[in-house]
Every structure is written in C-alpha cells, then in structure tokens.
Scaffold this active site. Structure first.
Site, PDB file in Angstrom:
ATOM      1  CB  SER A  22      -0.944   0.078   1.437  1.00 19.27           C
ATOM      2  OG  SER A  22      -1.425   1.663   1.481  1.00 19.27           O
ATOM      3  CE1 TYR A  31      -3.713  -2.948   6.091  1.00 20.34           C
ATOM      4  CE2 TYR A  31      -3.346  -0.574   5.612  1.00 20.34           C
ATOM      5  CZ  TYR A  31      -3.383  -1.837   5.057  1.00 20.34           C
ATOM      6  OH  TYR A  31      -3.862  -1.948   3.586  1.00 20.34           O
ATOM      7  CE  LYS A  76      -1.279  -4.393   3.374  1.00 18.68           C
ATOM      8  NZ  LYS A  76      -1.732  -5.787   2.913  1.00 18.68           N
TER       9      LYS A  76
HETATM   10  P1  NAD Z   1     -10.518  -7.076   1.461  1.00 19.51           P
HETATM   11  O1  NAD Z   1     -11.425  -7.183   3.255  1.00 19.51           O
HETATM   12  O2  NAD Z   1     -12.517  -7.096   0.713  1.00 19.51           O
HETATM   13  O3  NAD Z   1      -9.732  -8.161   1.637  1.00 19.51           O
HETATM   14  C1  NAD Z   1      -9.125  -9.366   1.736  1.00 19.51           C
HETATM   15  C2  NAD Z   1      -9.568 -10.433   2.088  1.00 19.51           C
HETATM   16  O4  NAD Z   1      -9.001 -11.062   2.331  1.00 19.51           O
HETATM   17  C3  NAD Z   1     -11.251 -11.157   2.558  1.00 19.51           C
HETATM   18  O5  NAD Z   1     -11.919 -12.040   2.220  1.00 19.51           O
HETATM   19  C4  NAD Z   1     -10.914 -11.790   3.659  1.00 19.51           C
HETATM   20  O6  NAD Z   1     -11.963 -12.728   4.236  1.00 19.51           O
HETATM   21  C5  NAD Z   1      -9.642 -12.330   3.312  1.00 19.51           C
HETATM   22  N1  NAD Z   1      -9.057 -12.410   4.687  1.00 19.51           N
HETATM   23  C6  NAD Z   1      -8.188 -11.174   5.994  1.00 19.51           C
HETATM   24  N2  NAD Z   1      -8.038 -12.208   7.194  1.00 19.51           N
HETATM   25  C7  NAD Z   1      -7.400 -13.578   6.031  1.00 19.51           C
HETATM   26  C8  NAD Z   1      -6.443 -14.509   6.523  1.00 19.51           C
HETATM   27  N3  NAD Z   1      -6.255 -14.793   8.168  1.00 19.51           N
HETATM   28  N4  NAD Z   1      -7.124 -15.730   6.084  1.00 19.51           N
HETATM   29  C9  NAD Z   1      -7.069 -15.941   5.152  1.00 19.51           C
HETATM   30  N5  NAD Z   1      -7.798 -14.700   4.696  1.00 19.51           N
HETATM   31  C10 NAD Z   1      -8.652 -13.303   4.406  1.00 19.51           C
HETATM   32  O7  NAD Z   1      -9.268  -6.528   0.863  1.00 19.51           O
HETATM   33  P2  NAD Z   1      -9.533  -5.040  -0.078  1.00 19.51           P
HETATM   34  O8  NAD Z   1      -9.509  -4.078  -0.357  1.00 19.51           O
HETATM   35  O9  NAD Z   1      -9.859  -6.534  -1.345  1.00 19.51           O
HETATM   36  O10 NAD Z   1      -7.210  -5.487   0.128  1.00 19.51           O
HETATM   37  C11 NAD Z   1      -6.466  -6.546  -0.462  1.00 19.51           C
HETATM   38  C12 NAD Z   1      -5.316  -6.253  -0.252  1.00 19.51           C
HETATM   39  O11 NAD Z   1      -5.045  -5.035  -0.412  1.00 19.51           O
HETATM   40  C13 NAD Z   1      -5.175  -6.051   1.332  1.00 19.51           C
HETATM   41  O12 NAD Z   1      -3.989  -6.769   2.160  1.00 19.51           O
HETATM   42  C14 NAD Z   1      -5.163  -4.816   1.670  1.00 19.51           C
HETATM   43  O13 NAD Z   1      -4.742  -4.599   2.839  1.00 19.51           O
HETATM   44  C15 NAD Z   1      -4.769  -4.330   0.782  1.00 19.51           C
HETATM   45  N6  NAD Z   1      -4.873  -2.963   0.237  1.00 19.51           N
HETATM   46  C16 NAD Z   1      -5.548  -2.221  -0.100  1.00 19.51           C
HETATM   47  C17 NAD Z   1      -6.388  -1.741  -0.135  1.00 19.51           C
HETATM   48  C18 NAD Z   1      -7.994  -1.038  -0.227  1.00 19.51           C
HETATM   49  O14 NAD Z   1      -8.348   0.492   0.198  1.00 19.51           O
HETATM   50  N7  NAD Z   1      -8.601  -1.392  -0.307  1.00 19.51           N
HETATM   51  C19 NAD Z   1      -5.226  -0.175  -0.440  1.00 19.51           C
HETATM   52  C20 NAD Z   1      -4.026  -0.580  -0.313  1.00 19.51           C
HETATM   53  C21 NAD Z   1      -4.017  -2.317  -0.038  1.00 19.51           C
HETATM   54  N1  UFG Z   2     -12.195  11.581   3.103  1.00 22.67           N
HETATM   55  C1  UFG Z   2     -13.345  12.349   3.698  1.00 22.67           C
HETATM   56  N2  UFG Z   2     -14.355  12.435   4.572  1.00 22.67           N
HETATM   57  C2  UFG Z   2     -14.784  10.552   4.690  1.00 22.67           C
HETATM   58  C3  UFG Z   2     -13.817   9.391   4.454  1.00 22.67           C
HETATM   59  C4  UFG Z   2     -12.612  10.219   3.490  1.00 22.67           C
HETATM   60  O1  UFG Z   2     -13.183  13.231   3.646  1.00 22.67           O
HETATM   61  O2  UFG Z   2     -15.639  10.031   5.267  1.00 22.67           O
HETATM   62  C5  UFG Z   2     -11.038  11.881   3.111  1.00 22.67           C
HETATM   63  C6  UFG Z   2     -10.409  11.541   3.915  1.00 22.67           C
HETATM   64  O3  UFG Z   2      -9.961  11.999   4.812  1.00 22.67           O
HETATM   65  C7  UFG Z   2      -8.893  11.354   2.445  1.00 22.67           C
HETATM   66  C8  UFG Z   2      -9.734  10.946   1.167  1.00 22.67           C
HETATM   67  O4  UFG Z   2     -10.991  11.234   1.715  1.00 22.67           O
HETATM   68  O5  UFG Z   2      -7.936  12.566   1.756  1.00 22.67           O
HETATM   69  C9  UFG Z   2      -9.774   9.819   0.481  1.00 22.67           C
HETATM   70  O6  UFG Z   2      -9.666   9.122   1.825  1.00 22.67           O
HETATM   71  P1  UFG Z   2     -10.159   7.402   2.478  1.00 22.67           P
HETATM   72  O7  UFG Z   2     -10.177   6.867   3.700  1.00 22.67           O
HETATM   73  O8  UFG Z   2     -11.387   6.874   1.389  1.00 22.67           O
HETATM   74  O9  UFG Z   2      -8.594   6.535   1.801  1.00 22.67           O
HETATM   75  P2  UFG Z   2      -7.313   7.230   3.018  1.00 22.67           P
HETATM   76  O10 UFG Z   2      -6.302   7.525   1.433  1.00 22.67           O
HETATM   77  O11 UFG Z   2      -7.586   7.100   3.705  1.00 22.67           O
HETATM   78  O12 UFG Z   2      -6.810   5.913   2.592  1.00 22.67           O
HETATM   79  C10 UFG Z   2      -6.345   4.269   1.529  1.00 22.67           C
HETATM   80  C11 UFG Z   2      -6.485   2.753   2.483  1.00 22.67           C
HETATM   81  C12 UFG Z   2      -5.578   2.574   3.194  1.00 22.67           C
HETATM   82  C13 UFG Z   2      -4.508   2.845   2.715  1.00 22.67           C
HETATM   83  C14 UFG Z   2      -4.268   4.012   2.062  1.00 22.67           C
HETATM   84  C15 UFG Z   2      -3.238   4.669   0.929  1.00 22.67           C
HETATM   85  O13 UFG Z   2      -7.679   3.393   3.312  1.00 22.67           O
HETATM   86  O14 UFG Z   2      -6.046   1.418   3.937  1.00 22.67           O
HETATM   87  O15 UFG Z   2      -5.510   4.770   1.756  1.00 22.67           O
HETATM   88  O16 UFG Z   2      -3.024   3.060  -0.175  1.00 22.67           O
HETATM   89  F1  UFG Z   2      -3.509   2.665   3.469  1.00 22.67           F
END
Ligand code: NAD
Ligand code: UFG
Length: 351
Positions: A124, A149, A153
């Site tokens: 991330s 979190y 990563k």
């Molecule tokens: P998500 O929660 O929708 O998917 C994660 C999946 O992993 C889920 O289906 C959950 O059931 C499964 N899981 C969690 N812990 C587990 C375990 N111990 N064993 C087996 N399965 C498990 O999340 P996502 O948005 O699809 O994210 C996927 C990956 O990308 C994650 O590692 C997340 O940290 C990373 N990521 C997500 C974002 C975002 O904003 N969505 C940003 C950066 C990185």
């Molecule tokens: N925001 C609002 N109101 C809300 C939610 C978000 O104003 O209700 C704003 C935040 O302050 C930020 C922007 O919208 O300026 C994006 O916020 P998000 O919560 O959607 O995303 P972040 O950038 O805070 O974080 C996301 C993921 C993290 C990841 C990060 C970088 O949630 O897991 O992107 O990849 F680490």
C-alpha cells in the site's frame, strides 16, 4: 499449474480473478471469509461462466495451507489476504500483527516447503507515511508509517526482501496500491464494506442511494487546490489488470529483483471535492457534504509516479474518475445492501 489466491473472495481479489481468467490463468482461492461473503465468488462464476475452486481456510493455519499445496499443483501466489481497517488497527494492533504478519510468515514457510517461490504481494502507499512530495516514486523512504496497519505492510515488505536475499530462487513482486475504488462494469460486483464505510468512495455511494445523509469532509484547510485531501484513486479493474502483468513478469526472462516494487496508481491526484463533483455528474444524485475538522493520521496529498510500472510491467491505468464513479454508482444502485440480501436469503452467513 495454478495460482493460489489468498483473500480472493475480497474486493480486489474477486475482481482480479476475472482478469486472470480472461488472461488464461487458472487459480485456487483460499480465504477465511472474515471480510467477504462467498456471494462475491458466485458473481465471479457468473461473469466468467465457469466454476471456480474455493478452499475456506486461514493463512495462519499452516496445515490448512499445506493441504491446499498437497491437493493442487501451485506454482505462484497472489497474496491479498489481510485486515485493512486503519482505525481498527490502532485499537487492536495485535490482531493486525497476528493476522497480517504472522499469517504471511506461515504462508511463506509453506510456500518454501513446497518449493513454490513466486509471490505477488498487496502492499500500500501507506508504507510511504507522509511523503515529502508527490508524485511519489518507489525509492522514496518507507517505514515512517502512521498506524499499525501500515506497519504490517512495511514489515511484510521487509520480510519478503530478506527472504529473496536468503534464497536466490525466491521471487516477489510488491505492488503498492494507491486508493482502489470503482466496481466491475457488469454492475454485479463491487466494494461491500462492513458497517459504516471508513473510505471516501463507498461512503459517497451510500449517500447516492439514500443510505447515508451527508458526507463529512475531513478538513478543508490542507495545502491543496481546494483545501481538501488529495489522493490517487485507481479503478479496481485497472488494479486487477496490474496483477496479471505482475504474474506475467514473475515468470518472464525480464524479471529482476532490482525491479520488483511498483506503485500502482494513475499519477493523477484528485481532492475530496473533485470526487464529490465527479460522482454527482456520474449518478445525477445530490451528494450533500459538510466540511469538518481533519481526521487524525490523514495526510494532505498522496499520488503516485506510475512510470516504473509502465516501463517494466507494461501496465498503466486507463480508466478515468468518471468511469470509477459511474461503475461505483451502478454497483451500489443495483445492490444497495451489497452482497448482503442474497446471502441472508440463502441462509448463509455474512460477516
Ligand atoms: P478485503 O477485506 O475485501 O479482502 C481481503 C480478503 O482477505 C477478505 O476476503 C478476507 O476474508 C480475507 N482474509 C483476511 N484475513 C485472512 C486470513 N487470516 N486468512 C485467510 N483470508 C483472510 O480487502 P481488499 O480491499 O480486497 O484488499 C486486499 C489487499 O489489498 C489487503 O491485503 C489490503 O491490505 C490491500 N490493500 C487494500 C487497499 C484498499 O484500499 N482496499 C489499499 C492498499 C492495499
Ligand atoms: N475522507 C473524507 N470523508 C470520509 C472519508 C474520507 O473526507 O468520510 C477523505 C480523507 O480525509 C482523505 C480522502 O477522503 O482525504 C481519502 O480517504 P480514504 O479513507 O478513502 O483513503 P485513505 O487515503 O485515507 O486510505 C486509503 C486506505 C488505506 C491505504 C491508503 C493508501 O484506506 O488502507 O489509502 O493506500 F493505506
């Protein structure tokens, strides 16, 4: 030969399954369903028009993982499984270190035991902490993360680097996602957060369908073009396609350890208010908002330099913020309760 997809029932994983299938790859899904319903997999099956193999299990359970490696021929892993709620990680850090870090250690140990030495890892932009400037390049400092979190990563990235040094056959590709949003263009799959969404796009989508009243904009006094936070939003299908390119790259002659960490973003920064405007245009719905105080831990601006992914992986995002908003709205309006209704009707559990 199959790819093991940990966390494949989740938001990004499920979209990636479709693109892997389109590219001719076969896969086994391994997920403990802690944050996803099996309904997401039913929807994948409908789109790709074939059955998929799902094994329910936890990555911390070495025996469950070994059984999968014993039962199927697996030559690489895409590792999505992990917990991802920043606020929850502050309240329950041990849960996050256990699930994400210990879980990844178990997975890597089992992979080593079965001589499976190729992995794509979901990292991330959070590993950059509060970057000195944007666009962010891959060689910017990492590790000054602002929450547990983010630290999981960063720690996993370091574990992968150490493992690759210790075992020259081990190959990893680390993808640092920026802000994944949007949904599959079919309108049948998308993001289905549990409870009140923490992230911007799912919150806006729920306002658009009348489930929430107004958006709290966290801070209007950042040093950005309109005072609200700027991020690099990336369509989940573009992100899914980056995984296909990463898997291609892992098996190609071109693979090199020096070139194995990639920013996955568009290179464009949009503010919260830019996103609200784009969503109003795409949905023709009103999105009322109030600007309130900043959210703790947020940064002003974060967007990627994605040039490296283009040069080495031959990947670049092609979907615009209008596409992201249109697809999000289509998913949310077709499925106002996400995957929930259907799950409840089926009698199977959800969350
Ligand atoms: P998500 O929660 O929708 O998917 C994660 C999946 O992993 C889920 O289906 C959950 O059931 C499964 N899981 C969690 N812990 C587990 C375990 N111990 N064993 C087996 N399965 C498990 O999340 P996502 O948005 O699809 O994210 C996927 C990956 O990308 C994650 O590692 C997340 O940290 C990373 N990521 C997500 C974002 C975002 O904003 N969505 C940003 C950066 C990185
Ligand atoms: N925001 C609002 N109101 C809300 C939610 C978000 O104003 O209700 C704003 C935040 O302050 C930020 C922007 O919208 O300026 C994006 O916020 P998000 O919560 O959607 O995303 P972040 O950038 O805070 O974080 C996301 C993921 C993290 C990841 C990060 C970088 O949630 O897991 O992107 O990849 F680490």
């Amino acid at each position: 030969m199959n790819i093991l997809i940990t966390g494949g029932a989740g938001y990004i994983g499920s979209h990636t399954l479709i693109e892997l299938d389109n590219a001719g790859y076969s896969f086994i899904i391994f997920d403990n369903l802690s944050n996803a319903p099996t309904e997401s997999l039913n929807r994948v099956e409908k789109i790709i028009n074939k059955s998929i193999i799902f094994e329910q299990g936890d990555i911390r359970d070495a025996q469950a993982l070994k059984n999968v490696f014993l039962n199927y021929s697996i030559n690489s892993v895409i590792h999505f499984a992990g917990l991802k709620a920043v606020g929850e990680s502050v309240a329950q850090p041990l849960k996050y270190y256990d699930n994400n870090v210990v879980g990844t250690l178990r997975l890597l140990e089992v992979m080593q035991e079965f001589h499976c030495k190729k992995i794509v890892f979901s990292s991330s932009a959070t590993v950059y902490g509060d970057p000195e400037s944007s666009p962010i390049k891959e060689d910017f400092p990492t590790g000054a993360t602002t929450n547990p979190y983010g630290r999981t990563k960063y720690i996993i990235e370091e574990i992968l680097k150490d493992l690759c040094v210790s075992d020259p056959e081990f190959k990893s590709v680390i993808l640092r996602y920026f802000n994944p949003v949007g949904a599959h263009e079919s309108g049948t799959m998308g993001e289905d957060p549990n409870g009140i969404p923490n992230n911007l796009m799912p919150f806006i989508s729920q306002i658009a369908v009348g489930k929430r009243e107004y958006l709290k904009v966290f801070g209007g006094d950042y040093a950005t073009h309109d005072g609200t936070g700027v991020r690099d939003y990336i369509h989940v299908v573009d992100l899914a396609l980056a995984h296909v390119k990463a898997i291609d790259y892992l098996s190609s002659e071109q693979f090199s350890r020096e070139h194995s960490i990639f920013n996955i973003g568009t290179g464009q920064g949009y503010s919260v208010l830019d996103m609200v405007k784009a969503y109003v245009k795409a949905s023709d719905k009103k999105i009322p908002y109030k600007i309130i105080e900043r959210r703790a831990g947020d940064i002003a601006t974060c967007f990627a330099c994605p040039n490296y992914a283009k040069e080495i992986l031959d990947w670049e995002a092609t979907r615009t913020i209008d596409d992201m908003c249109k697809d999000s709205y289509q998913w949310q309006s077709n499925n106002p309760d996400g995957y929930k209704n259907l799950q409840e009707n089926n009698g199977s559990f959800k969350f």
